[in-house]
Each structure stands twice: as C-alpha cells, then as structure tokens.
Write a protein that holds these residues in place. Structure first.
Motif, short mmCIF file in Angstrom:
data_model
loop_
_atom_site.label_atom_id
_atom_site.label_comp_id
_atom_site.label_asym_id
_atom_site.label_seq_id
_atom_site.Cartn_x
_atom_site.Cartn_y
_atom_site.Cartn_z
N THR A 102 -20.21 -10.57 -25.24
CA THR A 102 -21.08 -10.53 -24.06
C THR A 102 -21.62 -11.88 -23.64
O THR A 102 -22.09 -12.03 -22.51
N GLY A 103 -21.59 -12.87 -24.54
CA GLY A 103 -22.16 -14.18 -24.23
C GLY A 103 -23.65 -14.24 -24.35
O GLY A 103 -24.26 -15.28 -24.08
N MET A 146 -19.03 -30.15 -27.01
CA MET A 146 -19.04 -29.68 -28.39
C MET A 146 -20.41 -29.88 -29.04
O MET A 146 -20.94 -29.00 -29.70
N VAL A 147 -20.98 -31.07 -28.85
CA VAL A 147 -22.29 -31.37 -29.45
C VAL A 147 -23.35 -30.38 -28.97
O VAL A 147 -24.16 -29.88 -29.76
N CYS A 148 -23.36 -30.08 -27.68
CA CYS A 148 -24.38 -29.18 -27.14
C CYS A 148 -24.18 -27.74 -27.61
O CYS A 148 -25.15 -27.02 -27.84
N LEU A 149 -22.95 -27.31 -27.78
CA LEU A 149 -22.68 -25.97 -28.30
C LEU A 149 -23.12 -25.86 -29.75
O LEU A 149 -23.69 -24.84 -30.16
N GLY A 188 -27.15 -13.98 -36.66
CA GLY A 188 -25.70 -14.19 -36.57
C GLY A 188 -25.24 -14.45 -35.15
O GLY A 188 -24.20 -15.08 -34.93
N ALA A 189 -26.02 -13.99 -34.19
CA ALA A 189 -25.66 -14.21 -32.79
C ALA A 189 -25.62 -15.69 -32.45
O ALA A 189 -24.87 -16.11 -31.56
N SER A 190 -26.41 -16.50 -33.14
CA SER A 190 -26.40 -17.94 -32.88
C SER A 190 -25.02 -18.53 -33.16
O SER A 190 -24.57 -19.45 -32.46
N ALA A 191 -24.35 -18.01 -34.18
CA ALA A 191 -22.99 -18.48 -34.47
C ALA A 191 -22.05 -18.11 -33.35
O ALA A 191 -21.15 -18.89 -32.97
N GLY A 192 -22.24 -16.91 -32.79
CA GLY A 192 -21.40 -16.47 -31.69
C GLY A 192 -21.52 -17.35 -30.47
O GLY A 192 -20.56 -17.49 -29.70
N LYS A 193 -22.69 -17.96 -30.29
CA LYS A 193 -22.89 -18.85 -29.13
C LYS A 193 -21.93 -20.03 -29.15
O LYS A 193 -21.53 -20.53 -28.09
#
Length: 544
Positions: free
Chosen positions: A447-448, A145-148, A482-487
């Motif tokens: 897509t990741g 979780m921390v790394c995500l 916003g893609a950073s949130a998707g990560k």
C-alpha cells in the motif's frame, strides 16, 4: 478453513497484484479490492449485506476523518510555506550549517526528513530532502537511496502518529500502550539507521570521521523518541524527536566548523559555499510547527483533554459520535482536538507574523484538497476493507445484551479471524515473533503506507497473538515497526523518490540497493521482538 483463508486473502492478493506488480495507483486498486472484500463477506462468509455496507461506510469515514484529515492539515501548511518562500528559507538555513557531505545527509535526510515525516508524511519526507540533496550536488541515485534509508525511525509516529492512532482504532488496543511498545522497538533501530544513512552515501571510507556526528544525531533522535513515546504522547513523538535531533546536530556542527569537511571526489570546499540566512527568518519559518507542538500538548493535558475531546459536561459539541452499525464500536471524531485542526489553527496564528495573507491559505487549501483526492480514495477504501474484514457476528448491544446483527449463540467469525486461525495452524508460538514484523513490511510494500498496513494487518496480529498466548500489544507494535522496513522497498516510496530526483524509470535500480538495508532491518527487528516476547516480557506494556 483453507477455503475461508483463501477467500479472506483475496483482497490482499488484489492489492499485491495491482500495486507492486502491475504498478497501478493505490487509488485505482483499493476500490477493486474493496468490492472483492464486500462480495467475499456477503457471498462466502454469509454476513448480511446491510451490515457489510454499513461497516464499509464506517471504515471509509474513519479513513477520511480523522486519518487523512491529519496529513491534509499538515500539507496545507507546508504548501503555504512552499509557495511563499518560507520553506526555501528553512532549507537554506540547514544547508548553511555545513558543507560536509556526511553531515548534510544526517541533517537533511535523517533529521529534516524525520520532521517532515512527523508533520505530514505520505511521500514528503523522501521527496523534499532528496530534492535538497540533489540541489546541493548529490548524485541523484545516491540522494534517493539515502533518503529512503534515513526515513525509517520516525515512520510509525509519522503524520502526528496517525499510523499508531489507526492501529489503536482498528485493534481496540490502548493508544499509549502501543506508543510505548513501538517506541521501545523503534528507538534502537532509529539509532542504528543513523549509521546506515552515512554508510549508504559514503560506505566505510566516510564512516570513521563522522562517528561523532552520527552519535549525536542518532542518540538525540532515539532518546527523544523513546521518552516522548513512553511518557508524553504518540502524536508528538516524531515531531519533537526531529526537532531535538536537528537542534543537537546543528549545535554539534557549529563546534566542528573548523574541521576539514568530507567532500565527494573532485570537490573543493570553495565550490560549496552556502547562502546566508537570518536567525529571525529561521525562527519564523519554524513558527507554525513550534505552535503545533505547543497546541498539541495543551489540548492533551490531563486537565484539558476531556474538554477538547468532547467528553466533559458542556463540551459535547466538540465530539461527533454516531452509531452506524455497531453500538459497541461507535464512529467518533473529536474535530477540535484532532491534530489536523490543530495544525491549521497553528498556521493561521503564525501566518500574520510571517506576512502571509489568508487569501494564499485559501488557495492552497483548495490545491491541497485536489492534490490529496487519490490518497483520500485509497485510504478510505483500505480502512473500509479493514472494517469489513473484522466484522464478526453476532454484534451485541453492550447495554441491552441483545443481538443487533446475527443470532445469539450462533457465531460467525470474521475474515481476519479466519486468516489468523490458519496462521496459528502453520506457525509455532516460538517462531511467530520473529515473523511478525514481516506483516508490517508486506503491508507497506502493498500500500505504500504504514497507516494502511496497520489497518489491514493490525487486528490479524492481535488475534494471532491472543491465540498463541503472546502479547497482543507487542505483536501489533512489531507489525507497525516492521512497516518502516517496507518504506525502503515500497514501490510507491521508490517512485516518489525517483520522480523527485529525476530518475523516473530507474526505480528497479533504487530498489536493488535499498533491499540490502531492508533485510538486515527486518531480521534485527524480529530478534528484538522475540527477545521482548520470551526474554524480557516484563518490559512489554499490558494490552487489553
């Protein structure tokens, strides 16, 4: 318009159903989505079969060279360092700096993760720090979780900024303009996510004593990210920001060495003694990346950039330039200037000083190629989808002003333009900036990859912005940010994290925790984009 929008959205629905819902690999789903795209473009939108296939070819080539070639070069170097033990020495040096659990999270998950994101991305920035944290005694669920959560600030500039480079290529926007706007959005968010990183592993009880370290870590990264993205280049933003962050945090921790460390319940300081390391070994382990930063700067100086880009007289051999289907949008590849080549050269120069034999490099070159075949397939197909979805007729030769494809005066709009028109009809101009980051988040959830998300939705953002009278460069950058949130909630990212820490099958538990950070992130980013659009438009770089 409704039927056109439905057909144009079919490739996205295939990705949505196949990847996050059915949990199928992107390398298997993306080719199916590409077939759906091609059939829709030909059978419903009436585009000529040949132009559709040629557009798909150009998109696929772009997906391999230069896009996937960049993380390939970075991953070759990483694999060489890993197999020769140099990566372990780098990791051991970082563990030696502190036994404070909050500081370890900032140093390894935030700082080192950002560095890995900057040089290679594609799972490494989550998997490797997570494994290090577990090795240092972190609970596996907490480590994942921390790394995500930590892996957010550098994402749009990851893999030597290939998401931003892809966004520029697919939208026709100025790369430096996109870099500037993305940096202005991401720097404040990165600073905030340094706090979120510590909160994710210690909640409120661990925040108070770590404020100094959090401020040093977050501010050093955020300020550098802003300065490099706005005044140097997109390619070096995450790499240099991470290096400055790691250096500043390390110096700060040395001054804090005498303070009582914060440990997990039941732990003792004597149980967490770190191994010794030698400064010379630390320097050599970083040498390929220090050379990378140096070489990237050298080939992008005002005096040298035209030479290495192959645009200066006598240097044309360094530029591969081919007309595939559109004379106004040639396929171009500066093979020596691309960060993929520069990364390999940096490694080849550094390895003799590190005692690494070139035979080892050759073996890892082949291993890395085989390792990345699924990624090559997925990204090539997604870039092909993007290229086909953006084809509109007529295609006019800018020199002769004659139609190469289609008929002058008879307009056939693209699949993306059709989707854009449907959005314009249902979303007001005052609301769209709040929603624009969602496209990036959804794209990465599908897509990741920030790169793939920008390829899928970048031009949609630009066309919608133009139709609404908004800044196209702001909306494109908003999607990338916003893609950073998707990560944090991407099934692919979570599977990688779960696998790295030995929690395969418990991905749902991880996602239920990271979603708590994703929602506030997207809301805050939407408010920032809205403020730039309506309150501070003068701070937005001009688009094309």
């Amino acid at each position: 318009m409704l039927s056109g929008a439905l057909v144009a959205s079919l490739p996205l629905l295939v990705l949505l159903i196949g990847i996050p819902l059915m949990m199928k690999p992107a390398a298997k789903v993306a080719p199916i989505a590409l077939v759906v795209t091609v059939l829709g473009a030909i059978l419903f939108f009436g585009l000529p079969t040949k132009v559709v296939l040629l557009a798909a070819l150009q998109g696929g080539l772009t997906g391999i060279f230069p896009i996937m070639y960049i993380p390939f070069g970075a991953l070759v170097i990483y694999n060489v360092l890993k197999v020769t033990g140099w990566m372990d020495k780098m990791q051991g040096a970082m563990a030696n700096l502190t036994i404070d659990r909050r500081a370890q999270a900032l140093l390894i998950a935030f700082g080192f993760g950002a560095f890995l994101e900057g040089i290679c991305g594609f799972g490494a920035p989550v998997a490797i720090p997570a494994m290090i944290l577990v090795g240092l005694g972190y609970n596996p669920m907490m480590a994942a979780m921390v790394c995500l959560v930590a892996n957010t600030g550098p994402v749009p500039f990851g893999s030597l900024a290939i998401p931003t480079v892809t966004l520029a290529k697919t939208t026709g926007q100025d790369l430096m303009g996109l870099s500037m706007m993305t940096g202005r959005l991401m720097a404040p968010l990165a600073f905030i996510m340094a706090f979120a990183t510590v909160y994710a592993m210690s909640r409120g009880k661990g925040m108070r004593g770590a404020l100094g370290t959090i401020l040093v870590t977050g501010a050093s990264f955020a300020v550098t990210e802003f300065l490099v993205s706005n005044f140097v280049s997109a390619e070096l933003t995450s790499v240099l920001a991470a290096l400055v962050c790691l250096t500043a945090t390390a110096i700060h921790l040395k001054f804090k060495a005498k303070e009582e460390p914060w440990l997990f319940e039941g732990e003792k300081a004597s149980d967490n003694a770190a191994p010794e390391f030698h400064p010379r070994e630390l320097f050599l382990s970083w040498l390929p990346y220090l050379l990378l930063a140096t070489f990237i700067i050298l080939v992008n100086l005002k005096a040298t950039k035209p030479l290495f880009a192959g645009t200066a007289p006598g240097w044309q051999a360094l530029l591969i330039k081919v007309q595939i289907y559109n004379p106004g949008k040639l396929y171009a590849f500066s093979w020596l200037q691309t960060p993929g080549t520069v990364m390999l050269i940096a490694g080849l120069v550094a390895f003799p000083f590190m005692g690494v034999k070139y035979a080892v490099v050759g073996a890892q070159f082949g291993k890395t190629f085989r390792q990345m075949i699924p990624s090559f397939i997925a990204v090539a197909c997604i870039l092909a989808i993007s290229e086909v979805m953006n084809v509109s007729l007529p295609i006019v030769d800018p020199k002769t002003k004659l139609a190469v494809w289609g008929v002058l005066g008879t307009k056939q709009i693209s699949m993306v333009a059709t989707l854009s028109q449907s959005i314009v009809h249902v979303v007001s101009r005052s609301v769209y900036p709040l929603l624009s980051p969602l496209f990036g988040m959804i794209g990465v959830f599908l897509t990741g990859s920030n790169t793939s998300a920008n390829a899928l939705f970048g031009n949609l953002q630009v066309l919608t912005a133009k139709a609404m009278g908004l800044s196209d460069i702001l909306m494109a950058a908003a999607g990338s940010a916003g893609a950073s949130a998707g990560k944090m909630v991407s099934p692919q990212s979570i599977v990688i994290a779960a696998t790295a820490v030995g929690l395969a099958g418990k991905e749902g538990q991880i996602m239920r925790q990271t979603i708590n950070y994703t929602i506030p992130y997207v809301i805050l980013l939407g408010l920032m984009v809205w403020a730039f659009a309506f309150l501070f438009p003068g701070l937005v770089p001009l688009g094309r």
